[in-house]
Scaffold this active site. Sequence first.
Site, short mmCIF file in Angstrom:
data_model
loop_
_atom_site.label_atom_id
_atom_site.label_comp_id
_atom_site.label_asym_id
_atom_site.label_seq_id
_atom_site.Cartn_x
_atom_site.Cartn_y
_atom_site.Cartn_z
N SER A 31 0.82 -1.22 0.00
CA SER A 31 0.00 0.00 0.00
C SER A 31 0.85 1.26 0.00
O SER A 31 1.61 1.50 0.93
CB SER A 31 -0.86 0.07 1.27
OG SER A 31 -1.89 -0.84 1.21
N HIS A 62 -3.14 0.51 -4.50
CA HIS A 62 -2.43 -0.57 -5.18
C HIS A 62 -2.68 -0.44 -6.68
O HIS A 62 -3.83 -0.58 -7.12
CB HIS A 62 -2.97 -1.94 -4.73
CG HIS A 62 -2.54 -2.30 -3.34
ND1 HIS A 62 -1.72 -3.36 -3.07
CD2 HIS A 62 -2.82 -1.74 -2.15
CE1 HIS A 62 -1.52 -3.44 -1.77
NE2 HIS A 62 -2.18 -2.47 -1.19
N HIS A 84 -5.16 -9.46 -1.33
CA HIS A 84 -5.28 -9.80 0.09
C HIS A 84 -6.44 -10.77 0.32
O HIS A 84 -7.38 -10.83 -0.48
CB HIS A 84 -5.59 -8.54 0.90
CG HIS A 84 -4.61 -7.42 0.70
ND1 HIS A 84 -4.65 -6.56 -0.37
CD2 HIS A 84 -3.55 -7.04 1.45
CE1 HIS A 84 -3.67 -5.70 -0.27
NE2 HIS A 84 -2.97 -5.95 0.81
N TYR A 86 -8.72 -10.33 2.44
CA TYR A 86 -9.96 -9.57 2.68
C TYR A 86 -10.65 -9.16 1.39
O TYR A 86 -11.82 -8.76 1.41
CB TYR A 86 -9.70 -8.35 3.58
CG TYR A 86 -8.77 -7.29 3.03
CD1 TYR A 86 -9.16 -6.47 1.98
CD2 TYR A 86 -7.51 -7.12 3.56
CE1 TYR A 86 -8.30 -5.50 1.48
CE2 TYR A 86 -6.65 -6.16 3.07
CZ TYR A 86 -7.05 -5.34 2.03
OH TYR A 86 -6.20 -4.41 1.53
N GLU A 87 -9.97 -9.28 0.27
CA GLU A 87 -10.63 -9.01 -1.01
C GLU A 87 -11.45 -10.22 -1.47
O GLU A 87 -12.13 -10.15 -2.49
CB GLU A 87 -9.59 -8.66 -2.07
CG GLU A 87 -8.86 -7.35 -1.77
CD GLU A 87 -7.71 -7.11 -2.72
OE1 GLU A 87 -7.96 -6.65 -3.85
OE2 GLU A 87 -6.56 -7.38 -2.34
N ALA A 114 2.52 -2.01 4.51
CA ALA A 114 2.14 -1.02 5.50
C ALA A 114 1.63 -1.79 6.71
O ALA A 114 0.91 -2.78 6.54
CB ALA A 114 1.02 -0.13 4.95
N MET A 212 -2.24 -7.11 7.31
CA MET A 212 -3.20 -8.01 6.66
C MET A 212 -2.61 -8.69 5.42
O MET A 212 -3.36 -9.09 4.53
CB MET A 212 -4.46 -7.23 6.27
CG MET A 212 -5.09 -6.44 7.41
SD MET A 212 -6.42 -5.39 6.84
CE MET A 212 -6.75 -4.40 8.30
N SER A 213 -1.30 -8.78 5.36
CA SER A 213 -0.69 -9.32 4.13
C SER A 213 0.55 -10.14 4.46
O SER A 213 0.77 -10.54 5.60
CB SER A 213 -0.34 -8.17 3.19
OG SER A 213 0.71 -7.39 3.71
N ASN A 236 0.87 3.72 11.06
CA ASN A 236 0.04 4.24 12.16
C ASN A 236 0.36 3.42 13.40
O ASN A 236 0.81 2.28 13.30
CB ASN A 236 -1.45 4.08 11.81
CG ASN A 236 -1.80 2.63 11.50
OD1 ASN A 236 -1.53 2.15 10.40
ND2 ASN A 236 -2.34 1.92 12.46
N HIS A 248 -7.69 4.35 6.47
CA HIS A 248 -6.78 4.02 5.38
C HIS A 248 -6.09 5.26 4.81
O HIS A 248 -4.97 5.18 4.31
CB HIS A 248 -7.55 3.26 4.29
CG HIS A 248 -6.67 2.64 3.23
ND1 HIS A 248 -5.63 1.78 3.54
CD2 HIS A 248 -6.67 2.74 1.88
CE1 HIS A 248 -5.05 1.39 2.41
NE2 HIS A 248 -5.66 1.97 1.39
N1 HPA Z 1 -3.72 -2.89 11.36
C1 HPA Z 1 -3.73 -3.79 10.36
N2 HPA Z 1 -3.22 -3.54 9.16
C2 HPA Z 1 -2.65 -2.35 8.96
C3 HPA Z 1 -2.59 -1.38 9.95
C4 HPA Z 1 -3.16 -1.66 11.22
O1 HPA Z 1 -3.14 -0.84 12.16
N3 HPA Z 1 -1.96 -0.30 9.41
C5 HPA Z 1 -1.64 -0.64 8.13
N4 HPA Z 1 -2.05 -1.88 7.84
#
Ligand code: HPA
Length: 279
Positions: A31, A62, A84, A86-87, A114, A212-213, A236, A248
């Site tokens: 990302s 992406h 991912h 989640y997609e 990320a 998540m990846s 973050n 996001h």
């Molecule tokens: N949690 C999960 N996935 C992420 C985060 C997060 O805080 N930041 C970027 N991808």
Amino acid sequence: MSDDFNHAESAARFLLSESPLCPRIGLVLGSGLGGFADELSDATRIPYANIPFFPRSTAVGHAGQMVMGNAGSIPVAAMQGRVHLYEGYSAKEVAFPMRVFGRMGIRAVILTNAAGGVSLEYKQGALVIISDHINLQGQNPLIGANDERFGLRFPDMTKAYWKPYREIAEKAASRLGKMVYHGVYAALAGPSYETPAEIRYLRTIGADLVGMSTVSEVIAARHMGMKVLAISCVTNMAAGILDQALNHEEVLETTKRVGSDFVALLRAVLPEIARDVDA
Ligand code: HPA
């Protein structure tokens, strides 16, 4: 047995026929981290939709294309964007690009993502070399019949994140005067961000990062004996650490801010990894 091997072979042949280069290293740019591929020379850009059997990315941030080009004098294949769980993709589909890299003759991959910072030592924008992972996605790309042409039924994961590559990355960062950390990445399926209680749990079980990846790709890459370097950008602080909601946009803003550091680090590690794979 699944057709993964034949499909990966078709995709690999297609990609190699599209570019005069023979990529030595595969990269996955997560990302907001796709900028590295914009700077490759002699580049051929191929949308995932044009690559046989390749999954298409739907996530914002992406681009969804394979860029084959030279980073300095090193031919690489860089994915701008990944898919991912989640997609709605299976772990096998998420890992399919690693199968393709392997069939292209690539022996080393650099994965980026990320991530949320779980360790309280991190600050937003920190770069973290992943030293290990905790797979909490409830999925594994190797579930199902094992194809011995890829690798063993029960592949070892004790050396998932290749130590000499972590050392190369650490030294490259220090040459560039950049601070880097090392940390354990916990992968969840998403797409909802974690709750504060989940983040306290992750810290307790030894995670420093959450995302998540990446883990499905690492498992498939190691299954095939490819060496892996993985780097997270802490976009973050994870849920509940600061008194603010996660979104996001913040993730993408941070990757934009540290994108040039990220590109510099990737450029600095490539020559040494190339030397290792060509040795
Ligand atoms: N949690 C999960 N996935 C992420 C985060 C997060 O805080 N930041 C970027 N991808």
